[in-house]
Write a protein that holds these residues in place. Structure first.
Motif, PDB file in Angstrom:
ATOM      1  N   ASP A  85     -56.221 -34.439  -2.835  1.00 45.52           N
ATOM      2  CA  ASP A  85     -56.707 -33.065  -2.822  1.00 45.52           C
ATOM      3  C   ASP A  85     -57.912 -32.950  -3.751  1.00 45.52           C
ATOM      4  OD1 ASP A  85     -57.044 -30.236  -3.218  1.00 45.52           O
ATOM      5  OD2 ASP A  85     -55.016 -29.982  -2.438  1.00 45.52           O
ATOM      6  N   ASP A  86     -58.894 -32.161  -3.320  1.00 43.05           N
ATOM      7  CA  ASP A  86     -60.075 -31.951  -4.159  1.00 43.05           C
ATOM      8  C   ASP A  86     -59.717 -31.282  -5.480  1.00 43.05           C
ATOM      9  OD1 ASP A  86     -62.059 -33.104  -2.567  1.00 43.05           O
ATOM     10  OD2 ASP A  86     -62.216 -31.323  -1.313  1.00 43.05           O
ATOM     11  N   MET A  87     -58.620 -30.537  -5.513  1.00 45.08           N
ATOM     12  CA  MET A  87     -58.194 -29.912  -6.761  1.00 45.08           C
ATOM     13  C   MET A  87     -57.708 -30.937  -7.785  1.00 45.08           C
ATOM     14  SD  MET A  87     -58.770 -26.708  -6.533  1.00 45.08           S
ATOM     15  CE  MET A  87     -57.799 -26.132  -7.916  1.00 45.08           C
ATOM     16  N   ASP A  88     -57.372 -32.141  -7.317  1.00 42.10           N
ATOM     17  CA  ASP A  88     -56.926 -33.202  -8.221  1.00 42.10           C
ATOM     18  C   ASP A  88     -58.069 -34.074  -8.714  1.00 42.10           C
ATOM     19  OD1 ASP A  88     -54.241 -32.458  -8.001  1.00 42.10           O
ATOM     20  OD2 ASP A  88     -54.020 -33.581  -6.131  1.00 42.10           O
ATOM     21  N   SER A 114     -61.151 -34.283 -11.072  1.00 43.91           N
ATOM     22  CA  SER A 114     -61.823 -33.673 -12.228  1.00 43.91           C
ATOM     23  C   SER A 114     -62.655 -34.752 -12.897  1.00 43.91           C
ATOM     24  CB  SER A 114     -60.794 -33.086 -13.208  1.00 43.91           C
ATOM     25  OG  SER A 114     -60.006 -32.104 -12.587  1.00 43.91           O
ATOM     26  N   ARG A 147     -64.571 -30.211   1.911  1.00 47.18           N
ATOM     27  CA  ARG A 147     -64.121 -28.821   1.852  1.00 47.18           C
ATOM     28  C   ARG A 147     -64.059 -28.184   3.233  1.00 47.18           C
ATOM     29  NH1 ARG A 147     -66.455 -26.140  -3.759  1.00 47.18           N
ATOM     30  NH2 ARG A 147     -65.938 -27.920  -5.120  1.00 47.18           N
ATOM     31  N   HIS A 192     -65.786 -29.984 -10.345  1.00 42.77           N
ATOM     32  CA  HIS A 192     -65.289 -28.621 -10.145  1.00 42.77           C
ATOM     33  C   HIS A 192     -66.234 -27.579 -10.734  1.00 42.77           C
ATOM     34  CE1 HIS A 192     -63.471 -30.395 -13.840  1.00 42.77           C
ATOM     35  NE2 HIS A 192     -63.896 -29.267 -14.383  1.00 42.77           N
TER      36      HIS A 192
END
Length: 721
Positions: free
Chosen positions: A419-422, A424, A477, A449
């Protein structure tokens, strides 16, 4: 210790042969001739060469390093044998190496003009056991000396042979030159080309058994660094080439799995070995996932065998937890290899492995962005990086794994591995800073991010590779939005709730949601916000591959976002206008690159998919024009589709991925618009360099497809529907 003097010989040998261990340490390590002076002549020449070719900023000692054993030597009677077990072993090794060289000279060392010379056909498998021809004509174009002298042996006349490392910067190679600037030894008529280089190169006793000869490996590594667009980011090229010159038993010698993978991928860029044969698309569907079910009918090629060796070593080292970072690098090269050859199942699995492995190595994040929970496992399986170059190379490796998985994954509807949220992580530094080993603090750089990452591109932190990574993030995305939209809407995510539900035909139109609007705005602003010096990927007939991909990606992102909602039979459909504009934006980039002498097979693999998507959109509009009797639009659309097919067919002369996409586009065109709209595509003849008297057809056969592909001997390639 007095200067060593010549030892007289009573058996007819050369009178100026030194006694054992009288040569300096440096000449003994490199197996070169030494005159035992203080310093010796060989070390003086090596130091002078290193000083004259030292990169900027590199400090070298003022005098050559030339050291000797300090203990006084005791003369040993001629009749006295070895006094220790180690001396007996060393003598035996020398004897075996001499016998091996004599055997190779008898087997393949005859010149072609010798009455005893034979010319058996040389296939890709035979190249593994033969030493690569070291003739100067076989050097890659555009490579200039960069590192200090790397001596690999002596010439037959006793002179030192110096193999300087080339300049591996992306812009260093001549883009107008053909990458197949060599002719296989089996096709040439020149005695110089056919003469074996066994005497001109050093034979390592511990050379990995499944690797090709040292000269061929070095040539394939040279081709990899000179022509692959991301080689100089995955490795620090000067450091890698200096390590390649070390003995195979040295701790810093490149990992064998990496060398096997480079040999497999580097075979695309040279005619020294035959490329893998093109698939027979009459028997094998171009979009077949499990292509190996058809591959059993054909013999494996040089590249196939090297890729298999790399995969075996990769799995073995991974299972015991050794060389984890090198395993990751080898896995990325294999991903590129599978992708270039359209081995869909292999590239999907390989990209997934390297993506998950990079997470376990702690490369997807950077302090202070780490978990706040206590864990029984370390955040990274790798030790702390010791140098700036090592730290940045790890970061580059993650972003290359990320971009390969994202750009390849946009062609299917399967979930991504991370996931792109993971993520950083800091964005890469500029290429010139990486080569110089400059330190750029995290406070001066953008994060993955960061807000407005697709609109803000600081000129001091941005080059074409940084834009390439941002383009992969943009594609990611878009795919995640399409893949998760229904699930997010089901959970009540406010960003997926339509703002206008009054439309009679589309009351729940995703295009009116805040998430869609924001993503569409990012796509539109990404390309227009490029720095001025990175606004055009083609300047003075030179193509920046990474920047070309970054310019293409926003058009594909727009197609992926709007195509599911496009209604081509409605003239006022906003999404239909957007995808047509995007397809013709890709077409403009095709016109631009085809107007140069650049070899389009060197472009990133994603570009092939982008061209296919643009052609697919134009085919849909051609079908709509035929159904609505739009006679004014039909000729223009037919010509535009034909141009895309010609470009893809030209790229497919070398790249199996483009060859498959060309067939897929042709089949789609015939299915939607009929065979009359799909004229045969005649790919232009390759731009071969001027060669010695080697036959053109034989050279074309060996360089493009070997003996496996019968139609490769023709000067034109016809792809029919």
């Amino acid at each position: 210790m007095p200067q060593a003097e010549a030892v007289p010989s009573n058996k007819g040998t050369h009178p100026n042969v030194l006694k054992r261990n009288q040569a300096c340490h440096q000449c003994r390590r490199r197996k070169l001739k030494c005159d035992a002076k203080r310093p010796c002549s060989t070390c003086i020449r090596s130091h002078a060469h290193a000083v004259s070719h030292a990169p900027p900023g590199v400090e070298l000692p003022p005098a050559p390093e030339c050291t000797y054993d300090e203990a006084a030597e005791v003369s040993t009677p001629a009749a006295e044998g070895p006094r220790s077990r180690y001396e007996r072993l060393e003598n035996r090794i020398n004897e075996l190496e001499a016998l091996l060289r004599q055997k190779e000279q008898r087997g393949i060392g005859h010149p072609r003009n010798s009455p005893h010379a034979t010319e058996p056909p040389m296939g890709p498998l035979a190249m593994q056991s033969l030493p690569f021809n070291g003739d100067p004509m076989l050097k890659l174009p555009g490579l200039s000396p960069l590192l200090p002298e790397m001596t690999f042996g002596t010439q037959p006349d006793g002179r030192t042979r110096n193999d300087g490392v080339g300049s591996y910067s992306h812009g260093g190679a001549s883009f107008g030159a053909r990458i197949d600037s060599i002719s296989p030894a089996s096709n040439g008529n020149s005695a110089e080309i056919a003469t074996s280089s066994t005497n001109a190169s050093m034979v390592w006793a511990a050379w990995p058994p499944n690797l090709p000869s040292a000269d061929l490996v070095r040539h394939l590594v040279d081709a990899f660094f000179a022509f692959h667009p991301h080689s100089n980011r995955l490795f620090h090229a000067p450091t890698f080439m200096s390590w390649l010159s070390l003995p195979p038993t040295h701790a810093k010698f490149p990992n064998t799995a990496i060398l096997h993978a480079i040999c497999a991928l580097g075979s695309l860029y040279t005619a020294a070995v035959s490329s893998p044969p093109r698939p027979n698309l009459a028997e094998e569907p171009p979009d077949e996932l499990f292509t190996k079910r058809y591959r059993s009918r054909r013999s494996e090629t040089f590249a196939d065998i090297q890729a298999n060796y790399a995969k075996e070593l990769l799995d073995e080292q991974l299972s015991i937890g050794e060389n984890l970072f090198e395993v990751l690098q080898a896995g990325i090269i294999l991903t590129w290899y599978y992708w270039a050859h359209a081995r869909w199942c292999d590239v999907y699995l390989a990209s997934s492995v390297v993506m998950r492995l990079s997470v376990a190595q702690g490369l997807s994040s950077c302090p202070p962005f780490h978990t706040i929970a206590n864990s029984t496992r370390p955040l990274s399986l790798l030790p702390r990086a010791m140098t700036v170059i090592e730290d940045e190379m790890r970061r580059n490796t993650f972003w290359l794994a990320y971009s390969a998985e994202r750009l390849h994954g946009c062609g299917n509807g399967w979930a991504l591995c991370l996931d792109d949220m993971d993520v950083s992580q800091i964005l890469p530094m500029r290429g010139d800073q990486f080569l110089q080993g400059s330190l750029v603090s995290p406070g001066e750089r953008l994060w993955s991010h960061s807000k407005n990452i697709f609109r803000v591109h600081p000129s001091d932190q941005t080059d074409s590779f940084v834009l390439y990574i941002k383009a992969a993030m943009l594609i990611s995305r878009v795919k995640n939005f399409n893949l998760r939209f229904r699930a997010r809407q089901y959970t009540g995510d406010a960003a997926t709730i339509p703002a206008d539900t009054s439309h009679p035909h589309h009351p729940h139109d995703p295009r009116t949601t805040p998430a869609f609007i924001e993503l569409d705005r990012d796509i539109n602003s990404f390309r227009s916000s490029f720095p001025r010096h990175l606004s055009d990927p083609i300047e003075a007939n030179i193509v920046d591959c990474d920047l070309y991909t970054a310019c293409t990606a926003p058009h594909i992102a727009s197609i992926l976002l709007h195509e599911p909602h496009a209604e081509l039979d409605h003239r006022g459909c906003f999404s239909a206008c957007k995808i047509l504009e995007a397809a013709r934006g890709v077409l403009d980039l095709i016109y631009a690159v085809m107007s140069t002498s650049y070899d389009i097979s060197l472009l990133d693999n994603f570009v092939t998919f982008a061209w296919f998507m643009a052609g697919r959109i134009l085919v849909r509009f051609l079908e709509a024009a035929q159904l609505s009797n739009g006679h004014e639009q039909i000729p223009q659309l037919v010509n535009e589709i034909f141009c895309i097919r010609v470009a893809m067919a030209k790229m497919g002369e070398r790249l199996p991925l483009a060859y498959r996409y060309t067939k897929m586009l042709t089949d789609f065109l015939v299915q939607k618009c009929g065979e009359a709209s799909a004229p045969s595509v005649i790919a232009l003849a390759p731009r071969w360099p001027m060669l010695p008297p080697a036959p053109a057809t034989a050279y074309y056969e060996a360089a493009e497809a070997g003996t496996h592909f019968e139609s490769a001997v023709r000067s034109n390639i016809e792809l029919t529907g």
